[in-house]
Design an enzyme around this catalytic site. Structure first.
Site, PDB file in Angstrom:
ATOM      1  N   SER A   1       1.026  -1.297   0.141  1.00 11.15           N
ATOM      2  CA  SER A   1      -0.104  -0.023  -0.107  1.00 11.15           C
ATOM      3  C   SER A   1       0.831   1.196   0.098  1.00 11.15           C
ATOM      4  CB  SER A   1      -1.084  -0.121   1.328  1.00 11.15           C
ATOM      5  OG  SER A   1      -0.282  -0.020   2.388  1.00 11.15           O
ATOM      6  N   GLU A   2       2.219   1.195   0.643  1.00 10.46           N
ATOM      7  CA  GLU A   2       2.899   2.307   0.393  1.00 10.46           C
ATOM      8  C   GLU A   2       4.402   1.876   0.445  1.00 10.46           C
ATOM      9  OE1 GLU A   2       1.802   5.526   0.494  1.00 10.46           O
ATOM     10  OE2 GLU A   2      -0.198   5.212   1.270  1.00 10.46           O
ATOM     11  N   THR A   3       5.191   2.627  -0.066  1.00 14.29           N
ATOM     12  CA  THR A   3       6.652   2.586   0.191  1.00 14.29           C
ATOM     13  C   THR A   3       7.234   3.819   0.407  1.00 14.29           C
ATOM     14  OG1 THR A   3       6.971   0.834  -1.827  1.00 14.29           O
ATOM     15  CG2 THR A   3       8.885   2.417  -1.253  1.00 14.29           C
TER      16      THR A   3
END
Length: 263
Positions: free
Chosen positions: A47-49
């Protein structure tokens, strides 16, 4: 010669692997082109980096990318990045300040392996139930409010847990994300977070959503200290505090993976 970038994957808002919300953390020596950062985030498919860079003048910089786009604020990836600073990049550090598109964000080590994030408060304003929302969620909320995210408030935790949204229809709504919430049975409130429009169908645990959830529930429950459960399949626990223009959001984190990206 190929470029090697360090990569860590951290389960945020959890004390055990396979819980909470996984985030990738990628320390950089210099900013890469945006299209490369976006390609890395898409390849990671989390969902996030979070990309972090140490600037001798400006301090630690942080940027966050979903598989589809850069975002202005992300809680769990900030928690994950702070965990990597505390345990890998700057051992002995007890307070990390990140400069970001949402201003300075401070993460402080607490007792019992907890970390507290100091984030901006984003109180929601009441709004009419948007056209298409009931069909997309498959249920009608008691009320809706809007900040960055659309808040859909339900009467019970059971209703929130039972939601089975149509992600295609949700993605057509003109909102960054929809946060469904209700009073909790074992926590002050519960939530789920759906953001298919930006490439995240259901986010397991969402720190940034609590920038809106905390001021809403603090006002409703007339209390400043709040225990929150995000009741996704993986689940997460957040200790929260309403501080007026800021909110405190605390959680734990655990390392799942470390390695290198080869470009």
């Amino acid at each position: 010669m190929p470029t090697r970038l360090r990569l860590y994957q951290v389960d945020a808002f959890s004390s055990q692997v396979f819980g909470g919300n996984p985030a990738a953390v990628c320390p950089l020596d210099a900013w890469l082109p945006d299209e490369v950062l976006q390609a890395i985030a898409a390849e990671n498919n989390l969902s996030e980096t979070a990309f972090v860079l140490r600037d001798e003048i400006r301090g630690w910089q942080i940027r966050w990318f979903t598989p589809a786009q850069e975002v202005d604020l992300c809680g769990h990836a900030t928690l994950a990045a702070a965990y990597i600073l505390f345990t890998r990049l700057a051992p002995g550090l007890e307070r990390a300040q990140f400069n970001s598109r949402s201003g300075p964000l401070v993460v402080t080590q607490q007792e019992g392996e907890w970390m507290e994030m100091d984030f901006p408060s984003r109180p929601p304003e009441p709004c009419a139930v948007p056209e298409g929302l009931v069909e997309a969620l498959g249920a009608e909320p008691r009320e809706t409010l809007l900040s960055r995210d659309l808040l859909a408030v339900f009467d019970s935790e059971e209703q929130v847990r039972a939601l089975n949204p149509d992600m295609g229809k949700l993605a057509q709504l003109d909102f960054f994300a929809v946060a469904a919430t209700a009073r909790g049975s074992e926590a002050d409130f519960v939530s789920r977070f759906f953001a298919p429009r930006v490439g995240v169908p259901e986010d397991p645990v969402t720190g940034s959503a609590h920038c809106t959830l905390v001021p809403y529930w603090a006002q409703k429950l007339s209390k400043k200290q709040l225990l929150a459960h995000q009741v996704s399949a993986r689940g997460g626990v957040l200790q929260c505090e309403d501080r007026g223009e800021r909110v405190g959001i605390s959680g734990q984190a655990v390392l799942y993976l470390e390695g290198h990206i080869i470009l």
